[in-house]
Write a protein that holds these residues in place. Structure first.
Motif, short mmCIF file in Angstrom:
data_model
loop_
_atom_site.label_atom_id
_atom_site.label_comp_id
_atom_site.label_asym_id
_atom_site.label_seq_id
_atom_site.Cartn_x
_atom_site.Cartn_y
_atom_site.Cartn_z
N MET A 1 -2.49 6.47 7.34
CA MET A 1 -1.66 5.46 6.68
C MET A 1 -1.14 4.47 7.70
O MET A 1 -0.78 4.84 8.81
CB MET A 1 -0.47 6.15 5.99
CG MET A 1 0.46 5.19 5.27
SD MET A 1 1.81 6.07 4.45
CE MET A 1 0.90 6.99 3.24
N ASN A 2 -1.11 3.22 7.32
CA ASN A 2 -0.56 2.19 8.19
C ASN A 2 0.89 2.50 8.50
O ASN A 2 1.67 2.79 7.61
CB ASN A 2 -0.66 0.83 7.48
CG ASN A 2 -0.40 -0.31 8.41
OD1 ASN A 2 0.50 -0.24 9.25
ND2 ASN A 2 -1.18 -1.37 8.28
N ALA A 3 1.30 2.42 9.76
CA ALA A 3 2.65 2.79 10.15
C ALA A 3 3.69 1.88 9.55
O ALA A 3 4.81 2.28 9.31
CB ALA A 3 2.78 2.79 11.68
N SER A 4 3.39 0.64 9.29
CA SER A 4 4.35 -0.28 8.70
C SER A 4 4.07 -0.46 7.23
O SER A 4 2.98 -0.83 6.84
CB SER A 4 4.28 -1.64 9.39
OG SER A 4 5.10 -2.56 8.71
N PRO A 5 5.09 -0.20 6.35
CA PRO A 5 4.85 -0.29 4.92
C PRO A 5 4.98 -1.70 4.37
O PRO A 5 4.92 -1.89 3.16
CB PRO A 5 5.95 0.61 4.35
CG PRO A 5 7.07 0.45 5.30
CD PRO A 5 6.42 0.29 6.66
N ILE A 6 5.23 -2.68 5.20
CA ILE A 6 5.38 -4.05 4.71
C ILE A 6 4.20 -4.86 5.22
O ILE A 6 4.00 -5.00 6.42
CB ILE A 6 6.68 -4.68 5.22
CG1 ILE A 6 7.86 -3.73 4.97
CG2 ILE A 6 6.93 -6.01 4.58
CD1 ILE A 6 8.15 -3.49 3.53
N ARG A 7 3.40 -5.41 4.34
CA ARG A 7 2.27 -6.22 4.74
C ARG A 7 2.25 -7.50 3.91
O ARG A 7 2.73 -7.54 2.78
CB ARG A 7 0.95 -5.47 4.52
CG ARG A 7 0.76 -4.26 5.39
CD ARG A 7 -0.71 -3.90 5.43
NE ARG A 7 -1.24 -3.58 4.13
CZ ARG A 7 -1.47 -2.34 3.72
NH1 ARG A 7 -1.20 -1.33 4.49
NH2 ARG A 7 -1.98 -2.11 2.52
N HIS A 8 1.69 -8.50 4.48
CA HIS A 8 1.44 -9.72 3.69
C HIS A 8 0.21 -9.47 2.83
O HIS A 8 -0.74 -8.84 3.26
CB HIS A 8 1.18 -10.91 4.61
CG HIS A 8 2.40 -11.31 5.38
ND1 HIS A 8 3.48 -11.93 4.80
CD2 HIS A 8 2.73 -11.13 6.69
CE1 HIS A 8 4.39 -12.15 5.71
NE2 HIS A 8 3.98 -11.67 6.85
N PRO A 120 1.99 8.93 -3.59
CA PRO A 120 1.22 8.62 -4.79
C PRO A 120 0.94 7.14 -4.99
O PRO A 120 0.30 6.75 -5.96
CB PRO A 120 2.12 9.16 -5.91
CG PRO A 120 3.51 9.06 -5.36
CD PRO A 120 3.37 9.36 -3.90
N PHE A 121 1.43 6.31 -4.08
CA PHE A 121 1.17 4.87 -4.13
C PHE A 121 1.34 4.34 -2.72
O PHE A 121 1.87 5.00 -1.84
CB PHE A 121 2.13 4.16 -5.09
CG PHE A 121 3.57 4.21 -4.64
CD1 PHE A 121 4.13 3.15 -3.95
CD2 PHE A 121 4.35 5.33 -4.89
CE1 PHE A 121 5.45 3.20 -3.51
CE2 PHE A 121 5.67 5.39 -4.45
CZ PHE A 121 6.21 4.33 -3.77
N ASP A 122 0.88 3.12 -2.51
CA ASP A 122 0.99 2.46 -1.22
C ASP A 122 2.06 1.38 -1.34
O ASP A 122 1.86 0.37 -2.03
CB ASP A 122 -0.36 1.85 -0.84
CG ASP A 122 -0.37 1.24 0.56
OD1 ASP A 122 0.67 0.71 0.98
OD2 ASP A 122 -1.43 1.30 1.21
#
Length: 334
Positions: A1-8, A120-122
């Motif tokens: 999983m990407n370490a940062s949960p905020i992406r553009h 259960p979600f990204d």
């Protein structure tokens, strides 16, 4: 999983929608009826924490002015459980039409992706920020008879008594737990963590003298005023306007200490930009109303009107900071 949960994401779609009217007129592929203005029916806000929690109190503070501005009922639906993931998943998988929103504590976005191996979600892919509502800071509070009269004496006592001092939290990997571990790491001290099933239970044992301190989300401040507990410091970069004489932990030597979190509204990814802009505008208008500000102040919190992009930036930074603490302190959800 990407370490940062905020992406553009979804920039092309948002650019396509940017010219739509703020009322949210029909857009291709959004589920709106042809010519239907937004909102044309009640808006449901799922709160992923129980009634009486800080996210619940905040959404109830803004619900009435939002309802008046939108001209439609704003219905609050509490779906608590699994560290906020039950309610968040419901919204993440809802139609992206602006009629199902999420009101959540910041931890769902900034902390959960770092401590749960599987979700259960990204959060980065499936939810988009709509509006920040309030920044909740944590307060370092001790039992009334703790042998320290100020924060510097408190830190000195911890250093002199490693493993002899206990602190409570609302559970493993919660904001209160992370704040305690941040303090231990930055101050170079050791205190024993005692997790509870909620902040109120930790507060009960603090009042009973069963634990020595905890980071309070605002629920203990009445007990501080009554003289039953001691408020030693604020876990934020700036002093609280409610307690201007109480120093920050940064002032006490823990430079940059910030255990705050921003609670706010999210929508399913793909929600039209015009709808998000409308909701953001109405929430920001609500946050400057005196009665709403007064309700938020009861949580020792501060309203945070900002754009969705600014909100995203704040959450990204919180995620980076908490992710580092989680890795350094080997924190897990169990």
């Amino acid at each position: 999983m990407n370490a940062s949960p905020i992406r553009h994401g979804r920039r092309s779609f948002l650019a396509q929608a940017a010219g739509a009217l703020a009322s949210g007129l029909a857009l291709p592929g959004t589920g709106f009826a042809q010519g239907e203005a937004y909102p044309a029916r009640p808006v449901k806000v799922v709160c992923n924490f129980p009634a009486g929690s800080s996210p619940d109190a905040l959404v109830r503070a803004i619900a009435l002015p939002m309802q008046q501005a939108l001209g439609q009922p704003v219905v609050i639906d509490n779906r608590a459980g699994a560290s906020g993931m039950i309610g968040a998943e419901l919204v993440a998988k809802a139609p992206p039409d602006g009629y199902t929103l999420l009101m959540t504590a910041g931890s769902t976005i900034t902390t959960n992706p770092h401590v749960f191996a599987k979700m259960p979600f990204d959060a980065a892919r499936d939810l988009v920020p709509v509006a920040a509502v309030a920044r909740l800071n944590l307060f370092l509070v001790t039992r009334g008879d703790f042998p320290a009269g100020n924060v510097r004496e408190f830190l000195a006592y911890l250093k002199a008594h490693p493993g002899k001092v206990t602190y409570g939290s609302a559970g493993n990997a919660t904001g209160l737990h992370l704040a305690g571990e941040m303090l231990k790491g930055q101050a170079g001290v050791f205190a024993v963590h005692v997790p509870y099933r909620g902040a109120s239970l930790a507060l009960q044992d603090l009042l009973a003298g069963q634990i020595d301190f905890y980071f309070d989300p605002g629920i203990a401040l009445q007990q501080v005023k009554a003289g039953k507990l001691k408020l030693l410091a604020v876990g934020a970069p700036q002093r609280s306007p409610l307690y201007p004489d109480v120093p920050t932990l940064s002032e006490a030597g823990l430079k940059g200490f910030d255990a705050g979190t921003t609670h706010g509204l999210y929508a399913p990814a793909g929600t039209p930009a015009a709808v998000i802009e409308r909701l953001n505008r109405e929430v920001n208008a609500a946050l400057v109303q005196p009665n709403v500000k007064a309700q938020i102040a009861t949580l020792a919190a501060e309203p945070t009107p900002m754009t969705p992009a600014q909100f995203e930036t704040v959450m990204r930074e919180d995620s980076r900071r908490y992710g580092a603490v989680i890795r350094e302190r080997h924190i897990t959800a169990t």
